[in-house]
Design a protein around this motif. Structure first.
Motif, short mmCIF file in Angstrom:
data_model
loop_
_atom_site.label_atom_id
_atom_site.label_comp_id
_atom_site.label_asym_id
_atom_site.label_seq_id
_atom_site.Cartn_x
_atom_site.Cartn_y
_atom_site.Cartn_z
N LEU A 25 0.82 -1.21 0.00
CA LEU A 25 0.00 0.00 0.00
C LEU A 25 0.86 1.27 0.00
O LEU A 25 0.55 2.24 -0.69
N ARG A 26 1.96 1.25 0.77
CA ARG A 26 2.80 2.44 0.82
C ARG A 26 3.51 2.68 -0.51
O ARG A 26 3.54 3.81 -1.01
N THR A 27 4.09 1.62 -1.08
CA THR A 27 4.81 1.80 -2.34
C THR A 27 3.86 2.15 -3.47
O THR A 27 4.21 2.92 -4.37
N SER A 32 7.56 7.55 0.89
CA SER A 32 8.69 7.00 1.63
C SER A 32 8.21 6.79 3.06
O SER A 32 7.15 7.29 3.46
N LEU A 33 8.99 6.06 3.85
CA LEU A 33 8.62 5.86 5.25
C LEU A 33 8.57 7.19 6.00
O LEU A 33 7.69 7.42 6.82
N ARG A 34 9.53 8.06 5.71
CA ARG A 34 9.55 9.38 6.36
C ARG A 34 8.30 10.18 6.01
O ARG A 34 7.69 10.83 6.87
N GLN A 35 7.93 10.15 4.74
CA GLN A 35 6.73 10.89 4.32
C GLN A 35 5.48 10.34 5.01
O GLN A 35 4.61 11.11 5.44
N LEU A 36 5.41 9.02 5.12
CA LEU A 36 4.26 8.40 5.79
C LEU A 36 4.20 8.84 7.25
O LEU A 36 3.12 9.16 7.77
N GLY A 37 5.37 8.84 7.92
CA GLY A 37 5.41 9.26 9.31
C GLY A 37 4.97 10.70 9.49
O GLY A 37 4.22 11.05 10.41
N GLU A 38 5.43 11.58 8.59
CA GLU A 38 5.07 13.00 8.66
C GLU A 38 3.57 13.21 8.45
O GLU A 38 2.94 14.03 9.12
N ARG A 39 2.99 12.45 7.54
CA ARG A 39 1.57 12.64 7.21
C ARG A 39 0.63 12.09 8.27
O ARG A 39 -0.47 12.60 8.46
N SER A 45 10.07 5.34 11.86
CA SER A 45 10.74 4.06 12.11
C SER A 45 9.75 2.98 12.54
O SER A 45 9.98 1.79 12.33
N LEU A 46 8.63 3.40 13.16
CA LEU A 46 7.61 2.42 13.54
C LEU A 46 7.06 1.73 12.30
O LEU A 46 6.89 0.50 12.28
N PHE A 47 6.79 2.50 11.24
CA PHE A 47 6.27 1.91 10.02
C PHE A 47 7.29 0.98 9.37
O PHE A 47 6.93 -0.05 8.79
N GLY A 48 8.57 1.34 9.48
CA GLY A 48 9.61 0.46 8.95
C GLY A 48 9.63 -0.87 9.67
O GLY A 48 9.75 -1.93 9.04
N LYS A 49 9.49 -0.84 10.99
CA LYS A 49 9.48 -2.08 11.77
C LYS A 49 8.23 -2.92 11.45
O LYS A 49 8.31 -4.15 11.40
N MET A 50 7.11 -2.25 11.24
CA MET A 50 5.89 -2.97 10.92
C MET A 50 6.01 -3.65 9.56
O MET A 50 5.57 -4.79 9.38
#
Length: 280
Positions: A25-27, A32-39, A45-50
Motif C-alpha cells: 500500500l505504501r509503495t 517514503s517511510l519518512r513521508q508516511l510518518g510526517e503525514r 521508524s515504527l512503520f519500517g518495523k511494521m
C-alpha cells in the motif's frame, strides 16, 4: 478509493501477510517511510518495523493507516490475525531456547514476574494457569519449565544475574504458602555461587526498562543477544546496535539496584512482613 484485494493469494503466515500489505500500500501510494510518518504523525521508524514484521503496532496506528489508504477495515482485520497467531513467537522462542543452552552467561531484568529459571513449581503453575493453560497441557508446561532449571544446577553452569523490580516481589500468589516458598527460593538462590539476585526498589523511579522484561545471553565467542518478552509474545534481538542500546539501559538499572546482600535482606523483610500479617 483503491480496489480492496482479497486477503488470500500471498503469504499464508498472518504476520508476514500483514507486513506485505503495508509495504504494498505504501509503495503503491509512492510514499517514503519518512513521508508516511510526517503525514500520519507517527515516528517513521515504527512503520519500517511494521513492514519488516518486527512489530505489528497498535490498533490506533492501524486504524489510521486504514483511513489513509482508503482500505476501511482491511488492515485492522489483518492486524487482528497477526496478533492472534503464535507461530512466529514459538519459532523465536525455540531459537532463544537453543541459544540459552549454549550461553556462557545470562543477565535478566523483570518488571513483574520471577524468571522461569528461579520459579518454584507452585509459582510456575499459577502463572501458567493465568495464561490459559489447564489440565495435561498445564502439567506439561510446568514440567518443562522446571526442566530448564537444570541449566543452573548441572556441571559448569553459566553465571546468571537477575534484577527483579520490587513489584515482582510484591505481587503474591493466591496461596500464601506457595508464595512464601517462592520468596524463600529467591533468598536461597542468591547464596549459590553462580547466581546473583538483585532487587530494584520502587524508590529507584523510572528507567529505560520500566516496561520491558529482558534477557541477555553471552554466547561462545563473546557475542551477546537479547530477548524481550511480555505475557503474550517475545522478540529475539541479535542486531548489535539494538542489543547495545538495551545493555546501556540494563547497566543503569543495575546501578540503581540494591547490592546482592542488601537484596537478600530486602526479600527476608518481605517474608517477615508475611509472618506478621494477620491474613497469612
Amino acid at each position: 478509493m483503491p480496489t480492496r484485494r482479497a486477503v488470500t493469494g500471498r503469504s499464508r503466515e498472518p504476520r508476514a501477510r500483514f507486513a506485505e500489505e503495508l509495504r504494498h500500500l505504501r509503495t503503491a501510494r509512492g510514499d517514503s517511510l519518512r513521508q508516511l510518518g510526517e503525514r500520519l504523525g507517527w515516528d517513521w521508524s515504527l512503520f519500517g518495523k511494521m513492514e519488516k514484521g518486527e512489530t505489528v503496532g497498535g490498533p490506533e496506528v492501524v486504524e489510521a493507516l486504514d483511513q489513509y489508504y482508503g482500505t476501511p477495515g482491511l488492515l485492522l482485520a489483518l492486524w487482528e490475525l497477526a496478533i492472534s497467531d503464535k507461530t512466529q513467537f514459538k519459532e523465536r522462542y525455540r531459537r532463544y531456547m537453543a541459544l540459552e543452552a549454549e550461553a556462557t552467561s545470562l543477565w535478566h531484568f523483570s518488571v513483574s514476574v520471577v524468571p522461569g529459571l528461579l520459579q518454584t513449581p507452585g509459582y510456575a503453575r499459577e502463572l501458567l494457569a493465568a495464561g490459559g493453560f489447564k489440565g495435561a497441557a498445564l502439567d506439561q508446561q510446568v514440567e518443562a519449565r522446571m526442566g530448564r532449571q537444570h541449566l543452573l544446577t548441572g556441571d559448569d553452569p553459566p553465571p546468571f544475574r537477575t534484577i527483579l523490580s520490587e513489584a515482582a516481589l510484591r505481587t503474591p500468589l493466591r496461596s500464601a504458602t506457595e508464595w512464601r516458598g517462592q520468596l524463600e527460593r529467591l533468598a536461597e538462590a542468591g547464596e549459590q555461587g553462580d547466581v546473583t539476585v538483585q532487587v530494584l526498589p520502587q524508590s529507584a523511579g523510572t528507567h529505560g526498562l520500566v516496561s520491558t522484561d529482558v534477557w541477555f545471553l553471552r554466547l561462545p565467542g563473546g557475542r551477546p543477544v537479547a530477548y524481550t518478552e511480555n505475557a503474550y509474545w517475545g522478540e529475539l534481538i541479535e542486531e548489535s546496535v539494538k542489543v547495545e542500546r538495551l545493555q546501556r539501559a540494563y547497566d543503569v538499572v543495575r546501578d540503581l539496584a540494591l547490592s546482592p546482600s542488601e537484596s537478600r535482606k530486602f526479600i527476608m523483610r518481605i517474608l517477615e512482613e508475611m509472618s506478621c500479617s494477620p491474613s497469612i
